[in-house]
Design a protein around this motif. Structure first.
Motif, PDB file in Angstrom:
ATOM      1  N   LYS A  33       0.852  -1.183   0.000  1.00  0.00           N
ATOM      2  CA  LYS A  33       0.000   0.000   0.000  1.00  0.00           C
ATOM      3  C   LYS A  33       0.894   1.241   0.000  1.00  0.00           C
ATOM      4  O   LYS A  33       1.156   1.839   1.035  1.00  0.00           O
ATOM      5  N   LYS A  34       1.373   1.574  -1.155  1.00  0.00           N
ATOM      6  CA  LYS A  34       2.353   2.639  -1.273  1.00  0.00           C
ATOM      7  C   LYS A  34       1.699   4.015  -1.206  1.00  0.00           C
ATOM      8  O   LYS A  34       0.608   4.223  -1.710  1.00  0.00           O
ATOM      9  N   VAL A  35       2.387   4.935  -0.578  1.00  0.00           N
ATOM     10  CA  VAL A  35       1.969   6.333  -0.570  1.00  0.00           C
ATOM     11  C   VAL A  35       2.571   6.968  -1.808  1.00  0.00           C
ATOM     12  O   VAL A  35       3.750   7.330  -1.841  1.00  0.00           O
ATOM     13  N   ILE A  36       1.771   7.062  -2.836  1.00  0.00           N
ATOM     14  CA  ILE A  36       2.257   7.555  -4.128  1.00  0.00           C
ATOM     15  C   ILE A  36       2.214   9.077  -4.168  1.00  0.00           C
ATOM     16  O   ILE A  36       3.095   9.719  -4.726  1.00  0.00           O
ATOM     17  N   PHE A  37       1.168   9.632  -3.568  1.00  0.00           N
ATOM     18  CA  PHE A  37       0.979  11.080  -3.600  1.00  0.00           C
ATOM     19  C   PHE A  37       0.990  11.641  -2.179  1.00  0.00           C
ATOM     20  O   PHE A  37       0.297  11.136  -1.293  1.00  0.00           O
ATOM     21  N   GLU A  38       1.751  12.687  -1.993  1.00  0.00           N
ATOM     22  CA  GLU A  38       1.736  13.432  -0.739  1.00  0.00           C
ATOM     23  C   GLU A  38       0.608  14.466  -0.809  1.00  0.00           C
ATOM     24  O   GLU A  38       0.203  14.873  -1.903  1.00  0.00           O
ATOM     25  N   PRO A  39       0.102  14.898   0.338  1.00  0.00           N
ATOM     26  CA  PRO A  39      -0.983  15.889   0.326  1.00  0.00           C
ATOM     27  C   PRO A  39      -0.478  17.297   0.028  1.00  0.00           C
ATOM     28  O   PRO A  39      -0.600  18.226   0.832  1.00  0.00           O
ATOM     29  N   THR A  40       0.109  17.448  -1.150  1.00  0.00           N
ATOM     30  CA  THR A  40       0.523  18.764  -1.643  1.00  0.00           C
ATOM     31  C   THR A  40       0.016  18.898  -3.068  1.00  0.00           C
ATOM     32  O   THR A  40      -0.101  17.901  -3.796  1.00  0.00           O
ATOM     33  N   TRP A  41      -0.267  20.114  -3.483  1.00  0.00           N
ATOM     34  CA  TRP A  41      -0.748  20.314  -4.845  1.00  0.00           C
ATOM     35  C   TRP A  41       0.303  19.876  -5.861  1.00  0.00           C
ATOM     36  O   TRP A  41      -0.034  19.334  -6.919  1.00  0.00           O
ATOM     37  N   GLU A  42       1.582  20.096  -5.529  1.00  0.00           N
ATOM     38  CA  GLU A  42       2.644  19.714  -6.462  1.00  0.00           C
ATOM     39  C   GLU A  42       2.664  18.208  -6.688  1.00  0.00           C
ATOM     40  O   GLU A  42       2.770  17.727  -7.825  1.00  0.00           O
ATOM     41  N   SER A  43       2.547  17.442  -5.617  1.00  0.00           N
ATOM     42  CA  SER A  43       2.547  15.984  -5.733  1.00  0.00           C
ATOM     43  C   SER A  43       1.282  15.496  -6.423  1.00  0.00           C
ATOM     44  O   SER A  43       1.339  14.650  -7.329  1.00  0.00           O
ATOM     45  N   LEU A  44       0.147  16.029  -6.048  1.00  0.00           N
ATOM     46  CA  LEU A  44      -1.134  15.582  -6.613  1.00  0.00           C
ATOM     47  C   LEU A  44      -1.251  15.909  -8.105  1.00  0.00           C
ATOM     48  O   LEU A  44      -1.946  15.211  -8.842  1.00  0.00           O
TER      49      LEU A  44
END
Length: 522
Positions: A33-44
């Motif tokens: 269950k990888k964390v692919i996206f961080e809760p930042t607009w840049e990552s998303l």
């Protein structure tokens, strides 16, 4: 003793080995269950907002149905209007308070939560609903998971006011999603609860006794007043009426969305206006959780927003009851009603014609849009026959022309015609444009080897029609053949520059709603 100790030793070794294996297995599951996206607009923003399945889908269904449907009167905002006492009776929302007083004895005796035992959904049948959605040609579907009123249409451990624990005692979302997923129909859950918080408790100018216009106290769904139930401190009722601290509410809002994502795995989540009222940090967490959860499950998740509530490189824009006036750079969605006005069932609703709906849907497709059509079931869970007939008519037209619907892409131009443009209050143009045989729209196949020409009405038979903008001169195209979609009749045609002239066949070979010619390029 030695032999016994040996056996104990062996058992101990095996036990340790199994424990290590179990730990490693659990670690592998956790690591998967990888964390692919961080809760930042840049990552998303690195997520693909336009998966192929969505671009191919063209058409989905949702429905405004919940506790607010029980009165079956006026519109879906009945829970809000019933607490306004000074709206003009002939104005927007004004008839509700007098009706509530006469029918239920007024809010002194009957509040919104008193409707809960009356919401039984006794005729709700998930399989029958999905049968109808499938017959309509919809490629995705799902519920209004929670409207502005705070009543959840799923089996919730977060929200005490939910359809499993109260009212129908049915997991509406769960039953529907199970049926949809069994038939490989994509799922959508829509959320409207961002303004459920009582935001005007300290602003007396926005209290219910001061509200003389429907847009007053608008950032909160229920108008506040210390003498109304909307100010309740009851440990359970406060969650329905949103009388929480701002921090508590924001977490409550987020936890409900995350619960639906975790429990039901929707392919798409959609948000009504007022999402901007939720702190940016919570919105980032919400999107990241949806994206990460979906991708870890092997999905290609999508999120929709209105106005400027999310960045346009994170989600896709939804235009309520309207559409773009030209081809969009990005894919987009429009949510429209099957009825002429209102979103939830009342005894005054009238359906739009299948002709109007399909022609406006074609216009949306020609401009890189996808349609989300709202259905209005009765409180009992029965979908009115008139709405079923319209859905079946849409499905019949789509079935006949499916190659010109699913999987198509935009042409160099969306089309042309004489229909007068009507502005939509939510942006773009109206979703009730009146198209005729003098209006032309285009789409193409993915490989650009086929052009579909939609005539938005029944052309005159045995007539020569000149169609402009057919040839893309930049691609050195030439036509191999012209055919009529849904018919085996031969079509006479000729080409002059980028203009195509076709001779129409007999009327019986064409379609009253929209006739579609298919141009195959060499």
């Amino acid at each position: 003793m030695i032999r016994l100790k040996g056996r104990i030793y062996i058992v101990l070794v095996l036990s340790i080995a199994l424990t290590i294996a179990s730990c490693n297995n659990n670690k592998a599951k956790t690591d998967s269950k990888k964390v692919i996206f961080e809760p930042t607009w840049e990552s998303l923003a690195t997520h693909n907002t336009e998966p192929e399945w969505f671009k191919d889908s063209k058409f989905g269904i949702y429905f405004h149905w919940g506790l607010f449907t029980v009165p079956e009167y006026y519109d879906e905002k009945y829970p809000r209007w019933m607490y306004f006492e000074k709206l003009p009776v002939k104005g927007w929302g004004g008839p509700v308070r007098p009706y509530h007083n006469e029918t239920y004895g007024g809010i002194e005796n009957f509040n919104y939560h008193d409707f809960i035992p009356m919401f039984k959904a006794e005729k709700f049948n998930a399989a029958a609903w999905v049968d109808l959605f499938e017959l309509s040609g919809a490629k995705f579907a799902g519920p209004v998971a929670q409207h502005h009123d705070g009543f959840a249409m799923w089996d919730s451990e977060v929200n005490p006011f939910n359809a499993k624990d109260k009212g129908p005692h049915k997991d509406i979302t769960g039953e529907l999603f199970e049926e949809l997923k069994n038939r490989n129909i994509k799922t959508i859950a829509t959320f409207h609860h961002a303004r459920n918080l009582a935001r005007h408790a300290k602003d007396t100018t926005q209290w219910a006794d001061k509200c003389t216009a429907p847009m007053m106290s608008n950032n909160s769904y229920y108008p506040y007043h210390p003498q109304l139930i909307t100010s309740t401190k009851d440990p359970e009722l406060k969650y329905l009426y949103g009388n929480l601290s701002e921090q508590e509410f924001n977490d409550y809002w987020l936890n409900q969305v995350n619960e639906v994502v975790d429990k039901y795995a929707p392919d798409m989540i959609w948000f009504d206006s007022w999402l901007h009222l939720i702190p940016e940090n919570h919105r980032k967490k919400m999107v990241a959780h949806h994206f990460n959860s979906g991708i870890n499950r092997g999905q290609e998740p999508v999120v929709f927003y209105k106005q400027q509530d999310l960045p346009n490189n994170i989600g896709l824009l939804d235009i309520e009851q309207g559409g773009k006036k030209g081809i969009s750079e990005q894919y987009w969605l429009t949510d429209i009603t099957i009825t002429k006005w209102g979103w939830s069932y009342t005894d005054k609703l009238e359906c739009k014609s299948a002709e109007m709906l399909i022609r406006n849907m074609i216009d949306v497709w020609s401009k890189k849009g996808v349609v989300l059509l709202n259905v209005s079931p009765r409180a009992s869970g029965a979908i009115p026959n008139e709405q079923q007939d319209v859905l079946k008519s849409i499905g019949s037209w789509i079935k006949k022309h499916k190659e010109a619907v699913y999987g198509t892409r935009t042409h160099t131009t969306y089309g042309y015609g004489i229909a007068a443009s009507e502005d939509n209050v939510h942006g773009g143009q109206s979703a009730t444009m009146k198209y005729t045989k003098d209006d032309i729209r285009f789409t193409t196949s993915k490989d650009k080897k086929t052009l579909y020409i939609y005539i938005l009405g029944l052309p005159d038979e045995k007539m020569n029609i000149e169609i402009r903008h057919v040839i893309d001169n930049s691609k050195n195209q030439s036509i191999k053949n012209v055919a009529l979609v849904g018919s085996k009749t031969e079509i006479k045609w000729s080409i002059d520059g980028d203009n195509l002239t076709v001779t129409t066949p007999e009327a019986s070979e064409m379609d009253e709603i929209a006739t579609v010619f298919k141009v195959a390029f060499k």
